[in-house]
Design an enzyme around this catalytic site. Structure first.
Site, PDB file in Angstrom:
ATOM      1  N   ASP A  19       1.005  -1.208   0.190  1.00 16.06           N
ATOM      2  CA  ASP A  19      -0.082   0.331  -0.141  1.00 16.06           C
ATOM      3  C   ASP A  19       0.747   1.595   0.013  1.00 16.06           C
ATOM      4  O   ASP A  19       1.784   1.320  -0.405  1.00 16.06           O
ATOM      5  CB  ASP A  19      -1.109   0.097   1.566  1.00 16.06           C
ATOM      6  CG  ASP A  19      -1.931   1.194   0.645  1.00 16.06           C
ATOM      7  OD1 ASP A  19      -2.059   1.461   0.799  1.00 16.06           O
ATOM      8  OD2 ASP A  19      -3.034  -0.012   0.946  1.00 16.06           O
ATOM      9  N   HIS A  72      -3.770   6.081   3.393  1.00 15.89           N
ATOM     10  CA  HIS A  72      -3.982   4.699   3.125  1.00 15.89           C
ATOM     11  C   HIS A  72      -3.612   3.509   3.537  1.00 15.89           C
ATOM     12  O   HIS A  72      -4.622   2.657   4.211  1.00 15.89           O
ATOM     13  CB  HIS A  72      -4.615   5.051   1.215  1.00 15.89           C
ATOM     14  CG  HIS A  72      -5.161   3.903   0.687  1.00 15.89           C
ATOM     15  ND1 HIS A  72      -5.077   2.059   0.649  1.00 15.89           N
ATOM     16  CD2 HIS A  72      -6.116   3.884  -0.032  1.00 15.89           C
ATOM     17  CE1 HIS A  72      -6.079   1.865  -0.514  1.00 15.89           C
ATOM     18  NE2 HIS A  72      -6.639   2.856  -0.150  1.00 15.89           N
ATOM     19  N   SER A 129     -11.307  -0.645  -0.666  1.00 21.53           N
ATOM     20  CA  SER A 129      -9.197  -0.793  -0.203  1.00 21.53           C
ATOM     21  C   SER A 129     -10.022  -1.597   0.838  1.00 21.53           C
ATOM     22  O   SER A 129      -8.746  -2.065   1.999  1.00 21.53           O
ATOM     23  CB  SER A 129      -8.691   0.220  -0.197  1.00 21.53           C
ATOM     24  OG  SER A 129      -7.905   0.071  -1.413  1.00 21.53           O
TER      25      SER A 129
END
Lengths: 658, 89
Positions: A32, A105, A435
């Protein structure tokens, strides 16, 4: 996360839950944007030594030292060579050339999968509670592959390569791109060998919904995860000048609007742009929006960006209205201006009021977190949908998991909206996407791996799928929020994950590497193409009839041809046969089959009963589908279940006529 | 124009080169040297970005379209796959 453990039933004491020390032997690798190691979610209190098998590293770089890792975050690497080759040297004033997460994220996904429990977590008081990952005792290793300019396949492949060498048990990838054939897709290629080496690979399905055929990551050795809601929302209230009250959603936490009503305007009437209603950057006329609440349509730019556009033009608040594509889906965002996100029906009502009143007015107020919202889960409008355009014989997504308004860890390097102008710092943020659902499955897979260390990735995937639920307790099918209709297996795959049931699935479809080779042969791949994917020499047997129908998968997709595409007036039913093999993972038992079939298709299962005398015993069965001709574009759905009275081993079936 | 076409051909892109280690020539006792030799045979200036050893065998590098076509024809090359950009979901 502060709600999903309870929502998924993880809060209950279940006898076959794995012990903490077993979970702590499992390592989840997350590819990520990196990690913010100072988060309390990476607290390693109570964890024993790093598993002896671990060969990973804590790579040193900007703002990241070897002591950034601990017994929780046991590895952190970064991969930027492909990115820098394409974009030039990383500007270290903008992003860290190190495993450090400047975006948020990666911190969110890794803590969702395996964050340690943190009491008193919330975002500005919203979603308050104890935040924890799905496998709170599992170890985390992060592999930074995504940068400001995107994520590049050469970097991703290098990260998969290194993660498997390091010794991860689970790989979590909340990213995707176009899906060329498997032998041209480096993520699918890397995942094949990872799975062959015992690593469970879960990937997000994509946010291309509600349009059909929008899936990413559809290789059958990858677990493909769609997104649903929780039973939680964050209400915001709109009061119109005509007295009507409308409920929307928001995580706005700043200075509230006055109780008195303010002028309201539709962005489409306050812009000279043809797409003015979307509140794109610099498209609003300040003279028409100053001091007013502005109604913006969803789409075109980020939801939080619209609020900023309104604010910069002098607006004082925003109502974010869904268009047809998003239906009644309401996503909560940490807006910088007072905002209420509303569904299409409410948005239409507000626009209708504005156009019918000479001096329309409104106000917005923010509420508090609401739990127990029903129905839940519902399929997120954004969640990508089948059919699987690359291999229509494989049903994808595999299942859905929570992916809407998920609270998890965040970077200290960016505000919760990710906007440059957002200078707020938060330890937790609430965001939405597939996600967010993918690392839920990664963490749950880690739990299953801890409970059953000898299970293959395919057995774990099967357990998660065959125990997933597709109906609410009242028997109604899980809803699709984009249209309010019952969802189909093209939306939810096998259904919504049910981890406590998955720990004891009874039977599994234990797809082997050899099964995947047969699948590649059925795709008519050459030996060379198979070797690209597998690194192995494998020649398909010319005398063998390889069939896509026979991949030992936990779900069924049945593409059928219409009479016209079959080249004639033939209206006889089409008959196709699928073969599956079940492996017993429970006590000796006899399972009986039941099928719910649509009127267009007759389904015959042989045998109708399977008896297992010992653990790991395997039994095969065939399913014959006798399908009537249907117009091109028709779809139909069914369900097949094996049950011994204690376990239900369920499989969705999707028929398409083309 | 011809000049534009020429520029396009000279422009380098990233490729992942998948190698067949079972077909490594006997002259090499180390797969990394073989990768490097294969690369140098089509481009003196190209550098290896990564060498892949666990889930795939091969390397990534920057090549022109012509160089990519040339290396694809070599013995022991399984595939030459252009870089793809992925996005977070």
């Amino acid at each position: 996360t502060t709600r999903t453990p309870e929502f998924l039933g993880l809060g209950k004491s279940v006898s076959f839950f794995p012990a903490s020390e077993k979970v702590s032997e499992v390592i989840i690798g997350v590819l990520d944007t990196g990690v913010w190691p100072e988060l309390e979610s990476f607290n390693d209190a109570g964890l024993g030594p790093v598993p002896a098998s671990w060969k990973g590293e804590c790579e040193v770089g900007k703002n990241f030292t070897s002591s950034s890792c601990n017994r929780k975050l046991i590895g952190a690497r970064y991969f930027s060579k492909g990115y820098e080759a394409a974009f030039g040297a990383i500007d270290e004033s903008q992003e860290s050339k190190s495993p450090r997460d400047d975006d948020g994220h990666g911190s969110h996904t890794s803590t969702t999968a395996a964050g340690s429990a943190v009491t008193g977590a919330s975002l500005f008081g919203f979603a308050a509670g104890t935040a924890r990952g799905m496998a709170a005792e599992a170890r985390v290793a992060t592999y930074k592959v995504c940068w400001l300019g995107g994520c590049f396949s050469s970097d991703i492949l290098a990260a998969i390569d290194k993660a498997v060498e390091d010794g991860v048990n689970v790989l979590s990838l909340s990213l995707g791109g176009s899906s060329p054939d498997y032998y041209r897709d480096n993520v699918a290629i890397g995942a094949f060998s990872a799975a062959a080496q015992g690593v469970f690979v879960s990937c997000s399905a994509g946010n291309g919904g509600p349009s059909s055929g929008t899936l990413s990551n559809v290789a059958p050795w990858i677990t493909t995860v769609g997104a649903g809601t929780l039973d939680r929302d964050f209400p915001a209230y709109v009061t119109l000048g005509n007295g009507k009250k409308i409920t929307g959603e928001s995580l706005y936490s700043g200075k509230p609007l006055p109780d008195s009503l303010l002028p309201i305007v539709y962005a489409g009437n306050a812009s000279n742009s043809t797409s003015g209603s979307l509140c794109l950057s610099s498209t609003l006329n300040p003279a028409k929006v100053a001091g007013k609440i502005v109604v913006c349509d969803r789409g075109g730019n980020s939801r939080v960006q619209k609020g900023l556009v309104v604010k910069e033009a002098g607006g004082v608040g925003m109502i974010l209205a869904n268009t047809e594509a998003y239906g009644e889906e309401q996503l909560a965002d940490a807006h910088l201006t007072p905002t209420a996100a509303v569904g299409k029906k409410s948005g239409d009502a507000i626009k209708s009021y504005i156009s019918s009143d000479a001096n329309p007015t409104a106000t917005i107020s923010t509420g508090t977190t609401r739990l127990g919202v029903q129905p839940s889960p519902v399929v997120a409008a954004f969640s990508s949908r089948g059919p699987n355009l690359l291999t229509p014989h494989i049903l994808k997504p595999d299942l859905i998991a929570p992916g809407v308004n998920i609270l998890a860890g965040w970077t200290g390097g960016a505000g919760p909206t990710g906007l440059d102008s957002d200078k707020r710092h938060v330890a937790f943020n609430i965001i939405s996407g597939t996600s967010m659902s993918c690392p839920h499955i990664s963490g749950l897979a880690a739990l299953l791996k801890a409970a059953h260390p000898d299970w293959s990735p395919a057995a774990i995937r099967s357990a998660l799928m065959t125990t997933a639920y597709s109906t609410y307790k009242n028997g109604e099918v899980i809803q699709d929020v984009s249209n309010g209709s019952p969802s189909t297996p093209f939306d939810i795959g096998a259904g919504h994950v049910n981890p406590t049931a998955a720990l004891d699935p009874g039977l599994v479809y234990d797809t082997t590497t050899d099964d995947y080779f047969a699948f590649l042969c059925a795709l008519n791949y050459s030996s060379l193409q198979i070797k690209v994917i597998s690194k192995r020499d494998f020649t398909c047997n010319g005398n063998k009839n390889y069939k896509l129908e026979d991949l030992n998968y936990p779900s069924f997709a049945v593409p059928l041809e219409t009479p016209s595409t079959r080249g004639g007036e033939d209206v006889a039913p089409t008959t196709v046969k699928y073969t599956r093999t079940l492996t017993n993972k429970g006590a000796p038992s006899t399972y009986k089959v039941s099928v719910t079939a649509p009127k267009e298709v007759k389904i015959v299962v042989e045998p109708e009963s399977l008896s297992f005398a010992e653990a790991n015993e395997q039994k095969s069965y065939t399913v014959t589908f006798i399908a009537s001709p249907m117009p091109s574009g028709s779809e139909s759905f069914a369900r097949l279940e094996w049950s011994d009275g204690k376990h239900i081993v369920g499989s969705p079936i999707a028929f398409t006529w083309t | 124009t011809e000049a534009q076409k020429s520029n396009r051909q000279l422009k380098k892109k990233t490729y992942v080169i998948h190698m067949d280690r079972t077909n490594m020539p006997q002259a090499f006792d180390d797969h990394f040297k073989w990768y490097d030799s294969s690369l140098k045979s089509v481009s003196n200036s190209a550098q290896m970005l990564y060498s892949y050893n666990t889930v795939v065998h091969g390397f990534s590098t920057r090549l022109t379209v012509e160089e990519a076509k040339l290396i694809e024809k070599q013995e022991g090359i399984l595939a030459v796959i252009p870089e793809v950009k992925y996005e977070l979901h």
